[in-house]
Design a protein around this motif. Sequence first.
Motif, mmCIF file in Angstrom:
data_model
loop_
_atom_site.group_PDB
_atom_site.id
_atom_site.type_symbol
_atom_site.label_atom_id
_atom_site.label_comp_id
_atom_site.label_asym_id
_atom_site.label_seq_id
_atom_site.Cartn_x
_atom_site.Cartn_y
_atom_site.Cartn_z
ATOM 1 N N MET A 69 -34.429 -50.037 -32.943
ATOM 2 C CA MET A 69 -34.971 -49.407 -34.536
ATOM 3 C C MET A 69 -34.071 -47.913 -34.732
ATOM 4 N N GLU A 70 -33.836 -47.312 -35.984
ATOM 5 C CA GLU A 70 -33.252 -46.170 -35.121
ATOM 6 C C GLU A 70 -34.999 -45.552 -35.591
ATOM 7 N N GLN A 71 -35.593 -44.824 -34.626
ATOM 8 C CA GLN A 71 -35.670 -43.796 -35.627
ATOM 9 C C GLN A 71 -35.720 -42.852 -36.852
ATOM 10 N N VAL A 120 -46.792 -37.223 -43.420
ATOM 11 C CA VAL A 120 -45.227 -36.539 -43.160
ATOM 12 C C VAL A 120 -45.534 -35.519 -41.889
ATOM 13 N N HIS A 121 -46.456 -34.453 -42.455
ATOM 14 C CA HIS A 121 -47.233 -33.239 -41.620
ATOM 15 C C HIS A 121 -46.932 -33.485 -40.790
ATOM 16 N N TYR A 122 -48.000 -34.761 -40.653
ATOM 17 C CA TYR A 122 -48.886 -35.868 -39.253
ATOM 18 C C TYR A 122 -48.388 -36.090 -38.657
ATOM 19 N N TRP A 123 -46.969 -36.830 -38.946
ATOM 20 C CA TRP A 123 -46.464 -36.840 -37.065
ATOM 21 C C TRP A 123 -45.463 -36.501 -37.262
ATOM 22 N N LYS A 124 -45.387 -35.241 -37.541
ATOM 23 C CA LYS A 124 -44.636 -33.821 -36.863
ATOM 24 C C LYS A 124 -45.110 -32.891 -36.253
ATOM 25 N N SER A 125 -46.428 -33.242 -36.238
ATOM 26 C CA SER A 125 -46.824 -32.477 -35.813
ATOM 27 C C SER A 125 -47.580 -32.821 -33.952
ATOM 28 N N ALA A 127 -44.484 -34.676 -33.426
ATOM 29 C CA ALA A 127 -43.580 -34.575 -32.619
ATOM 30 C C ALA A 127 -42.546 -35.993 -32.693
ATOM 31 N N GLU A 128 -42.834 -37.233 -33.087
ATOM 32 C CA GLU A 128 -43.223 -38.567 -34.209
ATOM 33 C C GLU A 128 -42.139 -38.864 -35.132
ATOM 34 N N ALA A 147 -51.857 -49.177 -46.750
ATOM 35 C CA ALA A 147 -50.990 -49.091 -45.554
ATOM 36 C C ALA A 147 -49.873 -49.052 -45.362
ATOM 37 N N ILE A 148 -49.601 -48.547 -44.675
ATOM 38 C CA ILE A 148 -48.146 -47.995 -45.073
ATOM 39 C C ILE A 148 -47.548 -48.280 -43.163
ATOM 40 N N ALA A 149 -45.995 -48.559 -42.467
ATOM 41 C CA ALA A 149 -45.270 -49.249 -42.449
ATOM 42 C C ALA A 149 -44.755 -48.019 -41.527
ATOM 43 N N LYS A 150 -43.969 -47.822 -40.284
ATOM 44 C CA LYS A 150 -43.187 -47.140 -39.602
ATOM 45 C C LYS A 150 -42.487 -47.750 -39.360
#
Length: 328
Positions: A69-71, A120-125, A127-128, A147-150
């Motif tokens: 799947m596309e990021q 969103v900030h956590y993931w960007k920090s 590089a995800e 719960a949060i799906a990726k």
Amino acid sequence: MSLYYSPLVYTIPEQEDGWLLKTVLQRRLQVSRKLLSRLKLTEQGIMLNGERVYISVKVSAGDRLEVRMEQEESDDILPEELPFNILYEDEHLLIVNKDSGIIVHPTHGHYTGTLANGVVHYWKSKAERFRFRPIHRLDQETSGVLAIAKNPYVHQHVSEQMIAGTVDKKYMAIVHGCPAEVEGAVDGPIDRDPDEPHRRIVTPDGYAARTLYRVVTTWGNGSASVVNLKLESGRTHQIRVHMTSIGCPLIGDRMYKTLPSDRIDADTEAMRNERDGWIDRQALHAYELSFDHPILKQRMTFQAPLPPDLAALEKRLDAEAQPREERI
């Protein structure tokens, strides 16, 4: 665009030798039609033994199937460094313990300061790149497991479990009064209050709603109690509405505060008003969430400890509403 390469890898077993790839994807892996259409248009979205293939090909036992799947990113959500408590994380899911007072997703008038901004900030920090996909919601003032799906495949499958009723969502509430029975169910259709559309009420013309409850602690001969609850439906404000409908509104709930004054005496009403001032939000906590992990194929249970404000409320009731009785 780079791809998210590892959400789903499947080795074709002997009993599926000769199946159409489309059949494997839809019947065995339960890829939805919407997601399948999207994968077909994605470069390297469906790979068999390392090669891009059409879904009309036949598979052989031992073939390695990869769904790629596309990021994605939530470009409409502003990254913001905000603290939040992670209970569990893998490459498919993020499970958090949401604090009370935090909105899950930006809404009109609340574009920052939400859980989504922090995630969103956590993931960007790191590089995800993931899109913020909450599988369910909690009210702003309700704390607990979220719960949060990726990726869309995991979101689809846990959402389907919720629709099927196989996701267990358990809550605890500290309420005024005590239900008549130690254990039972509240069956009451819920819909908007025609006089105050932001509120919900139990009404015969509403949408079916059912809440299971069990009393675990009482104080002061039933003047307050701790109730564990399990939802069998997911209506807006369901627990708050149902508990109020049986005469046990949540302590601190300003929207669903008490029954009409002719249903309780003046002294009881005064006591409830005082206790409502002991906490800054409704006393409701989502303490446990269980579902089948779509990729790991395991039943997983996540628990969030009692937050400090609810622990403090229990301690104050211990001090001022004796005796305390454990009903477990």
